[in-house]
Design a protein around this motif. Structure first.
Motif, PDB file in Angstrom:
ATOM      1  N   PRO A 197      51.855 -35.111 -10.114  1.00 43.56           N
ATOM      2  CA  PRO A 197      51.472 -33.635 -10.605  1.00 43.56           C
ATOM      3  C   PRO A 197      52.354 -32.608  -9.730  1.00 43.56           C
ATOM      4  N   LEU A 198      52.217 -31.372 -10.085  1.00 44.99           N
ATOM      5  CA  LEU A 198      52.656 -30.419  -9.200  1.00 44.99           C
ATOM      6  C   LEU A 198      51.564 -29.960  -8.285  1.00 44.99           C
ATOM      7  N   GLU A 240      48.908 -34.090   2.381  1.00 47.23           N
ATOM      8  CA  GLU A 240      48.246 -33.559   1.272  1.00 47.23           C
ATOM      9  C   GLU A 240      46.632 -33.488   1.791  1.00 47.23           C
ATOM     10  N   PRO A 241      45.956 -32.336   1.479  1.00 45.90           N
ATOM     11  CA  PRO A 241      44.619 -32.251   1.429  1.00 45.90           C
ATOM     12  C   PRO A 241      43.978 -32.972   0.948  1.00 45.90           C
ATOM     13  N   GLY A 242      42.711 -33.551   1.501  1.00 47.69           N
ATOM     14  CA  GLY A 242      41.792 -34.516   0.787  1.00 47.69           C
ATOM     15  C   GLY A 242      40.500 -33.844   0.652  1.00 47.69           C
ATOM     16  N   GLU A 272      46.495 -30.903 -14.903  1.00 49.41           N
ATOM     17  CA  GLU A 272      46.044 -29.547 -14.963  1.00 49.41           C
ATOM     18  C   GLU A 272      45.889 -28.756 -13.547  1.00 49.41           C
ATOM     19  N   LEU A 273      45.206 -29.748 -12.709  1.00 49.00           N
ATOM     20  CA  LEU A 273      44.643 -29.291 -11.503  1.00 49.00           C
ATOM     21  C   LEU A 273      45.596 -29.543 -10.156  1.00 49.00           C
ATOM     22  N   GLY A 274      46.672 -30.422 -10.496  1.00 52.04           N
ATOM     23  CA  GLY A 274      47.501 -30.900  -9.314  1.00 52.04           C
ATOM     24  C   GLY A 274      46.822 -31.800  -8.395  1.00 52.04           C
ATOM     25  N   ALA A 321      47.898 -32.573  -4.275  1.00 54.06           N
ATOM     26  CA  ALA A 321      49.335 -32.400  -4.128  1.00 54.06           C
ATOM     27  C   ALA A 321      49.746 -30.855  -3.683  1.00 54.06           C
ATOM     28  N   ARG A 322      50.659 -30.971  -2.780  1.00 51.79           N
ATOM     29  CA  ARG A 322      51.331 -29.924  -1.974  1.00 51.79           C
ATOM     30  C   ARG A 322      52.620 -29.651  -2.405  1.00 51.79           C
TER      31      ARG A 322
END
Length: 322
Positions: A197-198, A240-242, A272-274, A321-322
């Motif tokens: 994902p983006l 990546e933020p968890g 949709e939400l990355g 994802a970042r």
């Protein structure tokens, strides 16, 4: 002159079988290409999602990420209201028939949305009806007003809410709706394939979780995060933020159902939400890897080892994802 005219008339007849054969081979090649694309590159082909009930090998319901996201919302709203699986199955089968799980901006007369609800019939404003959380919620509100709905045939229960001109049409969707219901809360599985994902926004993921599951999504069944609970916390390997969604310890089947629903909701809405990865129980999903399927994890991260991307026993772990 006659000999010249006979030759061009005979050649096309001899070439037609060859052209048909070549056309067939081209079609097979194209179909093969897309099949390989879907199953190759670790799941990085064309995005799609699949749901199946436990113990039903070979039966899978495939859908687009858009359809999966809408199905996840319908299931989440039902579970957040404390409704049984039967209610979720009725709602999903109804939306499959009315909109093919798409949030339509048109329909018969003034019908709109997942359930083709009509503003003129008191279902809400057009904007409300096209909000999947609202439309699912008001469907359930009408369904629970039907006496003994859980014991009725699905066509009868759905018809008492919808007043459709073709009530029997709901029946054909019941097996697929039951598989989706199981994937979100009763031991089945849902996965989504496709490219990684983006980048996404953790705050948007939290906001959508609260809209679908209620405030308790971010802090256990009672709504309180506690000293080590809540949504947020550690950053996973790779930066990546968890988001940690704590479940109530020893919450029993209801909390296990809620945890499974939140985990599969995150997978269904990952494009949709990355959302880069999701972990719950002893399983984990990573976008763009493993053909999009869930994989067994090595246990929760701890100072003594384990899988750093896995979740603890009472946690749903979502990495954006970042």
């Amino acid at each position: 002159m006659g000999r010249v005219s006979e030759t061009p008339r005979s050649r096309p007849r001899r070439r037609r079988p060859l052209r048909a054969a070549l056309g067939f081979l081209v079609l097979i090649a194209v179909l093969g290409y897309f099949a390989v694309q879907r199953d190759s590159n670790g799941g990085a082909g064309a995005p799609y999602c699949s749901a199946s009930a436990a113990g039903e090998e070979g039966r899978e319901y495939e859908m687009t990420p858009e359809q999966a996201g809408n199905a996840a919302t319908i299931a989440a709203v039902g579970i957040s209201k404390g409704l049984p699986d039967r209610a979720v199955t009725i709602a999903l089968a109804t939306a499959m028939q009315e909109s093919a799980l798409r949030n339509l901006d048109h329909g018969d007369r003034d019908s709109l949305g997942l359930f083709q609800q009509r503003p003129s019939q008191g279902w809400g404003t057009p904007d409300q009806i096209q909000d999947p959380v609202y439309s699912a919620g008001i469907f359930y509100d009408h369904l629970v007003d039907v006496p003994g709905y859980a014991g009725l045939p699905l066509t009868v229960a759905a018809q008492k809410v919808q007043r459709s001109g073709f009530p029997e049409a709901y029946a054909k969707h019941e097996p697929d709706a039951a598989a989706l219901t199981a994937a979100f809360g009763a031991g089945g599985v849902l996965f989504c394939s496709g490219p990684a994902p983006l980048p996404g926004d953790p705050e948007k993921v939290k906001a959508e979780l609260v809209r679908a599951f209620g405030p308790q999504a971010l802090g256990g069944a009672s709504g309180g995060a506690g000293a080590s609970g809540g949504a947020g916390g550690r950053t996973d390997p790779g930066g990546e933020p968890g988001i940690s969604l704590r479940l109530a310890p020893d919450g029993g089947p209801a909390e296990a159902r809620r945890g499974r629903a939140m985990a599969h909701w995150a997978v269904a809405r990952s494009h949709e939400l990355g959302i880069a990865s999701v972990a719950y129980g002893d399983g984990g999903w990573t976008g763009g890897k493993g053909r999009g399927r869930w994989q067994r994890t090595g246990g929760a991260a701890a100072s003594g080892g384990g899988d750093p991307q896995a979740a603890s026993a009472d946690e749903v772990r979502i990495v954006v994802a970042r």
